[in-house]
Design a protein around this motif. Structure first.
Motif, PDB file in Angstrom:
ATOM      1  N   GLY A 217       0.572  -1.624   0.061  1.00  0.00           N
ATOM      2  CA  GLY A 217      -0.047   0.360  -0.057  1.00  0.00           C
ATOM      3  C   GLY A 217       0.882   1.521  -0.230  1.00  0.00           C
ATOM      4  N   PHE A 218       1.922   1.459   0.175  1.00  0.00           N
ATOM      5  CA  PHE A 218       2.834   2.699  -0.041  1.00  0.00           C
ATOM      6  C   PHE A 218       3.448   2.390  -1.300  1.00  0.00           C
ATOM      7  CE2 PHE A 218       6.062   5.279   2.385  1.00  0.00           C
ATOM      8  CZ  PHE A 218       5.093   5.795   3.003  1.00  0.00           C
ATOM      9  N   MET A 219       3.169   3.276  -2.472  1.00  0.00           N
ATOM     10  CA  MET A 219       3.710   3.287  -3.359  1.00  0.00           C
ATOM     11  C   MET A 219       5.008   3.730  -3.343  1.00  0.00           C
ATOM     12  SD  MET A 219       1.318   5.626  -3.056  1.00  0.00           S
ATOM     13  CE  MET A 219      -0.077   5.279  -3.691  1.00  0.00           C
ATOM     14  N   ASP A 220       5.407   4.180  -4.330  1.00  0.00           N
ATOM     15  CA  ASP A 220       6.736   4.762  -4.756  1.00  0.00           C
ATOM     16  C   ASP A 220       6.734   6.035  -5.403  1.00  0.00           C
ATOM     17  OD1 ASP A 220       9.704   4.381  -4.653  1.00  0.00           O
ATOM     18  OD2 ASP A 220      10.019   3.273  -6.639  1.00  0.00           O
ATOM     19  N   PHE A 221       7.824   6.947  -5.532  1.00  0.00           N
ATOM     20  CA  PHE A 221       8.125   8.500  -4.769  1.00  0.00           C
ATOM     21  C   PHE A 221       7.825   8.887  -6.595  1.00  0.00           C
ATOM     22  CE2 PHE A 221       8.815  13.031  -4.647  1.00  0.00           C
ATOM     23  CZ  PHE A 221       8.105  12.742  -3.266  1.00  0.00           C
ATOM     24  N   PRO A 222       8.158   8.063  -7.889  1.00  0.00           N
ATOM     25  CA  PRO A 222       7.705   8.420  -8.872  1.00  0.00           C
ATOM     26  C   PRO A 222       5.937   8.668  -9.448  1.00  0.00           C
ATOM     27  CG  PRO A 222       9.827   6.832  -8.898  1.00  0.00           C
ATOM     28  CD  PRO A 222       9.269   7.328  -7.718  1.00  0.00           C
ATOM     29  N   ILE A 223       5.772   7.867  -8.734  1.00  0.00           N
ATOM     30  CA  ILE A 223       4.080   7.816  -9.656  1.00  0.00           C
ATOM     31  C   ILE A 223       3.843   9.341  -9.093  1.00  0.00           C
ATOM     32  CG2 ILE A 223       1.815   7.371  -8.352  1.00  0.00           C
ATOM     33  CD1 ILE A 223       2.892   4.511  -8.290  1.00  0.00           C
ATOM     34  N   ILE A 224       4.633   9.703  -7.205  1.00  0.00           N
ATOM     35  CA  ILE A 224       3.803  11.082  -6.858  1.00  0.00           C
ATOM     36  C   ILE A 224       4.161  12.330  -7.804  1.00  0.00           C
ATOM     37  CG2 ILE A 224       4.188  12.517  -4.658  1.00  0.00           C
ATOM     38  CD1 ILE A 224       4.475   9.680  -2.912  1.00  0.00           C
ATOM     39  N   THR A 225       5.665  12.510  -7.791  1.00  0.00           N
ATOM     40  CA  THR A 225       5.911  13.101  -8.240  1.00  0.00           C
ATOM     41  C   THR A 225       4.962  13.530 -10.514  1.00  0.00           C
ATOM     42  OG1 THR A 225       7.599  11.735  -9.386  1.00  0.00           O
ATOM     43  CG2 THR A 225       8.362  13.609  -7.775  1.00  0.00           C
ATOM     44  N   MET A 226       5.074  12.186 -10.843  1.00  0.00           N
ATOM     45  CA  MET A 226       4.083  12.403 -12.120  1.00  0.00           C
ATOM     46  C   MET A 226       2.923  13.138 -11.662  1.00  0.00           C
ATOM     47  SD  MET A 226       2.325   8.786 -13.818  1.00  0.00           S
ATOM     48  CE  MET A 226       1.144   9.356 -13.094  1.00  0.00           C
ATOM     49  N   HIS A 227       2.309  12.395 -11.144  1.00  0.00           N
ATOM     50  CA  HIS A 227       0.499  12.877  -9.993  1.00  0.00           C
ATOM     51  C   HIS A 227       0.806  14.791  -9.886  1.00  0.00           C
ATOM     52  CE1 HIS A 227      -3.171  13.554  -9.147  1.00  0.00           C
ATOM     53  NE2 HIS A 227      -2.319  13.810  -7.439  1.00  0.00           N
ATOM     54  N   ILE A 228       2.092  14.685  -9.417  1.00  0.00           N
ATOM     55  CA  ILE A 228       2.056  15.816  -8.998  1.00  0.00           C
ATOM     56  C   ILE A 228       2.478  17.438 -10.567  1.00  0.00           C
ATOM     57  CG2 ILE A 228       2.839  18.487  -7.711  1.00  0.00           C
ATOM     58  CD1 ILE A 228       3.558  16.312  -5.674  1.00  0.00           C
ATOM     59  N   GLN A 229       3.164  16.453 -11.110  1.00  0.00           N
ATOM     60  CA  GLN A 229       3.473  16.485 -12.991  1.00  0.00           C
ATOM     61  C   GLN A 229       2.135  17.219 -13.972  1.00  0.00           C
ATOM     62  OE1 GLN A 229       5.292  14.804 -15.683  1.00  0.00           O
ATOM     63  NE2 GLN A 229       7.201  16.227 -16.431  1.00  0.00           N
ATOM     64  N   ARG A 230       1.298  16.144 -13.324  1.00  0.00           N
ATOM     65  CA  ARG A 230       0.186  16.415 -14.690  1.00  0.00           C
ATOM     66  C   ARG A 230      -1.488  17.301 -13.922  1.00  0.00           C
ATOM     67  NH1 ARG A 230      -1.710  10.360 -15.662  1.00  0.00           N
ATOM     68  NH2 ARG A 230       0.253   9.275 -17.430  1.00  0.00           N
ATOM     69  N   LEU A 231      -1.328  17.581 -12.362  1.00  0.00           N
ATOM     70  CA  LEU A 231      -1.682  19.163 -12.169  1.00  0.00           C
ATOM     71  C   LEU A 231      -1.657  20.296 -12.451  1.00  0.00           C
ATOM     72  CD1 LEU A 231      -3.021  17.354  -8.293  1.00  0.00           C
ATOM     73  CD2 LEU A 231      -3.920  17.189 -10.814  1.00  0.00           C
ATOM     74  N   ILE A 340       4.692  -5.816  -6.972  1.00  0.00           N
ATOM     75  CA  ILE A 340       2.903  -6.428  -6.461  1.00  0.00           C
ATOM     76  C   ILE A 340       2.045  -4.719  -6.360  1.00  0.00           C
ATOM     77  CG2 ILE A 340       0.745  -6.963  -6.201  1.00  0.00           C
ATOM     78  CD1 ILE A 340       2.469 -10.013  -5.797  1.00  0.00           C
ATOM     79  N   GLY A 341       2.273  -3.939  -5.369  1.00  0.00           N
ATOM     80  CA  GLY A 341       1.814  -2.861  -5.222  1.00  0.00           C
ATOM     81  C   GLY A 341       2.095  -1.749  -5.772  1.00  0.00           C
ATOM     82  N   SER A 342       3.620  -1.439  -6.206  1.00  0.00           N
ATOM     83  CA  SER A 342       3.761  -0.526  -6.956  1.00  0.00           C
ATOM     84  C   SER A 342       2.845  -0.325  -8.536  1.00  0.00           C
ATOM     85  CB  SER A 342       5.452   0.183  -7.285  1.00  0.00           C
ATOM     86  OG  SER A 342       5.974   0.413  -6.312  1.00  0.00           O
ATOM     87  N   TRP A 343       2.977  -1.895  -9.099  1.00  0.00           N
ATOM     88  CA  TRP A 343       1.929  -2.225 -10.860  1.00  0.00           C
ATOM     89  C   TRP A 343       0.943  -1.751 -10.202  1.00  0.00           C
ATOM     90  CZ3 TRP A 343       1.345  -7.090 -12.909  1.00  0.00           C
ATOM     91  CH2 TRP A 343       0.817  -7.074 -14.399  1.00  0.00           C
ATOM     92  N   LEU A 344      -0.153  -1.905  -8.597  1.00  0.00           N
ATOM     93  CA  LEU A 344      -1.815  -2.331  -9.149  1.00  0.00           C
ATOM     94  C   LEU A 344      -2.129  -0.928  -8.781  1.00  0.00           C
ATOM     95  CD1 LEU A 344      -1.942  -5.720  -6.986  1.00  0.00           C
ATOM     96  CD2 LEU A 344      -2.195  -5.547  -9.285  1.00  0.00           C
ATOM     97  N   LEU A 345      -1.165  -0.416  -7.714  1.00  0.00           N
ATOM     98  CA  LEU A 345      -1.595   1.134  -7.681  1.00  0.00           C
ATOM     99  C   LEU A 345      -1.283   2.323  -8.772  1.00  0.00           C
ATOM    100  CD1 LEU A 345       0.055   1.600  -3.563  1.00  0.00           C
ATOM    101  CD2 LEU A 345      -2.682   1.371  -4.560  1.00  0.00           C
ATOM    102  N   GLY A 346      -0.330   1.898  -9.690  1.00  0.00           N
ATOM    103  CA  GLY A 346      -0.078   2.492 -10.773  1.00  0.00           C
ATOM    104  C   GLY A 346      -1.707   2.160 -11.851  1.00  0.00           C
ATOM    105  N   LEU A 347      -1.795   1.313 -11.557  1.00  0.00           N
ATOM    106  CA  LEU A 347      -3.533   0.769 -12.567  1.00  0.00           C
ATOM    107  C   LEU A 347      -4.669   0.917 -12.064  1.00  0.00           C
ATOM    108  CD1 LEU A 347      -2.529  -3.240 -13.628  1.00  0.00           C
ATOM    109  CD2 LEU A 347      -2.035  -1.547 -14.973  1.00  0.00           C
ATOM    110  N   LEU A 348      -4.252   1.242 -10.844  1.00  0.00           N
ATOM    111  CA  LEU A 348      -5.221   2.009  -9.649  1.00  0.00           C
ATOM    112  C   LEU A 348      -6.093   3.613 -10.028  1.00  0.00           C
ATOM    113  CD1 LEU A 348      -6.040  -0.190  -7.161  1.00  0.00           C
ATOM    114  CD2 LEU A 348      -7.050  -0.029  -8.554  1.00  0.00           C
ATOM    115  N   TYR A 349      -4.546   4.168 -10.260  1.00  0.00           N
ATOM    116  CA  TYR A 349      -4.509   5.294 -10.623  1.00  0.00           C
ATOM    117  C   TYR A 349      -5.117   5.808 -11.821  1.00  0.00           C
ATOM    118  CZ  TYR A 349      -2.971  10.150 -11.440  1.00  0.00           C
ATOM    119  OH  TYR A 349      -1.752  10.883 -12.347  1.00  0.00           O
ATOM    120  N   ASP A 350      -4.638   4.862 -12.625  1.00  0.00           N
ATOM    121  CA  ASP A 350      -5.409   5.209 -14.706  1.00  0.00           C
ATOM    122  C   ASP A 350      -6.954   4.924 -14.246  1.00  0.00           C
ATOM    123  OD1 ASP A 350      -2.722   5.537 -15.362  1.00  0.00           O
ATOM    124  OD2 ASP A 350      -2.249   3.932 -15.790  1.00  0.00           O
TER     125      ASP A 350
END
Length: 384
Positions: A217-231, A340-350
């Motif tokens: 449940g604790f995603m890697d920081f690149p997903i966070i920076t990608m999200h902030i960049q998109r905003l 597994i968590g990073s991949w699945l949380l990335g899928l859930l993000y989309d």
């Protein structure tokens, strides 16, 4: 080793502060970024079981450390050879950087546990993790200063990766000095010291469930920076500073929770996990930078406490003769769950941000519950 890891973390954590934006620039989706970083973490943790077994048999701590550090820190500046269409090579180098870390860490953690037999495992691992976090803070700040001097990240990520050769070289120089000063680290812990158990019991398996839940449940920081960049809330030049913030918070958390662990035990890990649990809600369910920053602070607390205390707890649970292998086993389990968590949380993000947040928070609560149950069992046994 704290100094060595400071420079190493400047190198690879500096790069990780822009991995998300860099891979997005290369055309990868959130799910693909989550997959790549997840594979990197899987290799970075799973390979530790193999390297741990080898070091257990040979007792050759320094050769494993040297090979691991060379691969770890030199893979980052090698990203300079990846052009705009070189996303595949970039992914390979990002993963190899994690592999180098996997080769060195079981030996590194075992050496720390030897010192911990004299000063306390919580303090020993917290002190090294503190310097790790300082390096993780300085790496993004270093890239930020380079960008303010004229290197534009949106068009020249390669130049940023090239500048990371400086802390990479300093890492290897400091490592050579450390080897000369302490060629026999096992002497810190006399042979008569036999703390820890030799078999896996119910509490150990419950601890495994806890760290697996945390990693899922604790995603890697690149997903966070990608999200902030998109905003579009922060310019690319300031993105590394967000990771720097998380790392300096993590550095403080390691000292606070590491010292607390030596006094109060594993329930301290449950406190940090509960405190950090809602980080994803602050980050992904708000469009206000001030709220997102609260989430980043909570992320830093959770990651800093987990990285220092997880190893300290293993060092205290397992006897010396099996400790390297135990570090490798726990890290492998953690890495599989992180992948597994990073991949699945990335899928859930989309797919759905609210569902992703619910899953993340729920898994953190499961982890905290496991730690609390272990503490209750241990306290009950002690009272009996």
């Amino acid at each position: 080793m704290g100094v060595v890891n400071l420079f190493a973390d400047m190198t690879h954590e500096g790069a990780r502060s822009i991995y998300g934006a860099y891979l997005s620039f290369q055309g990868l989706t959130a799910a693909q970024i989550g997959f790549v970083t997840g594979v990197g973490e899987f290799i970075g943790y799973g390979l530790r079981l193999i390297s741990g077994n080898i070091v257990d048999r040979t007792q050759r701590y320094w050769p494993a450390m040297t090979i691991g550090f060379v691969i770890n820190v030199l893979s980052v500046p090698a990203l300079v050879f990846c052009n705009r269409q070189g996303w595949l090579l970039a992914c390979v180098l990002i993963i190899s950087e994690r592999a180098g870390r996997a080769i060195r860490l079981p030996a590194n953690n075992t050496m720390l546990s030897f010192a911990g037999s004299q000063m306390g495992n919580g303090r020993a691992f917290a002190l090294e993790e503190f310097w790790d976090s300082i390096g993780s803070f300085l790496g993004p700040v270093y890239l930020y200063l380079i960008m303010t001097l004229g290197v534009t990240a949106t068009t020249n990520y390669q130049a940023l990766f090239a500048w990371l050769i400086v802390p990479a070289i300093l890492t290897l120089v400091a490592l050579m000095f450390a080897h000369q000063q302490f060629p026999r680290p096992e002497k810190f812990e006399p042979d008569k010291v036999t703390t820890g158990q030799t078999k896996i019991d119910g509490n150990t398996w419950l601890y495994v469930i806890g760290i697996v839940s945390f990693a899922l449940g604790f995603m890697d920081f690149p997903i966070i920076t990608m999200h902030i960049q998109r905003l579009n809330l922060v310019s690319n030049i300031n993105l590394p500073l967000l990771y720097a913030l998380a790392m300096i918070i993590g550095a403080i958390a390691t000292l606070v929770f590491g010292g607390a662990y030596d006094r109060w035990g594993i329930k301290v890990l449950s406190w940090s996990t509960l405190l950090a649990a809602p980080f994803s809600g602050f980050i992904f369910l708000s469009h206000h930078l001030s709220v997102i920053l609260i989430g980043i602070v909570l992320w830093g607390i959770g990651m800093g406490a987990q990285e220092s205390l997880m190893e300290a707890i293993v060092g205290a649970m397992v006897a010396r003769r099996q400790r390297v292998r135990a570090f490798g086993f726990f890290d492998m389990v953690f890495g599989i769950a992180w992948f597994i968590g990073s991949w699945l949380l990335g899928l859930l993000y989309d797919w759905s941000l609210p569902i992703m947040v619910i899953c993340s928070v729920a898994l953190q609560l499961v982890a905290a519950s496991c730690y609390l149950i272990i503490n209750w069992r241990t306290t009950k046994m002690g009272a009996a």
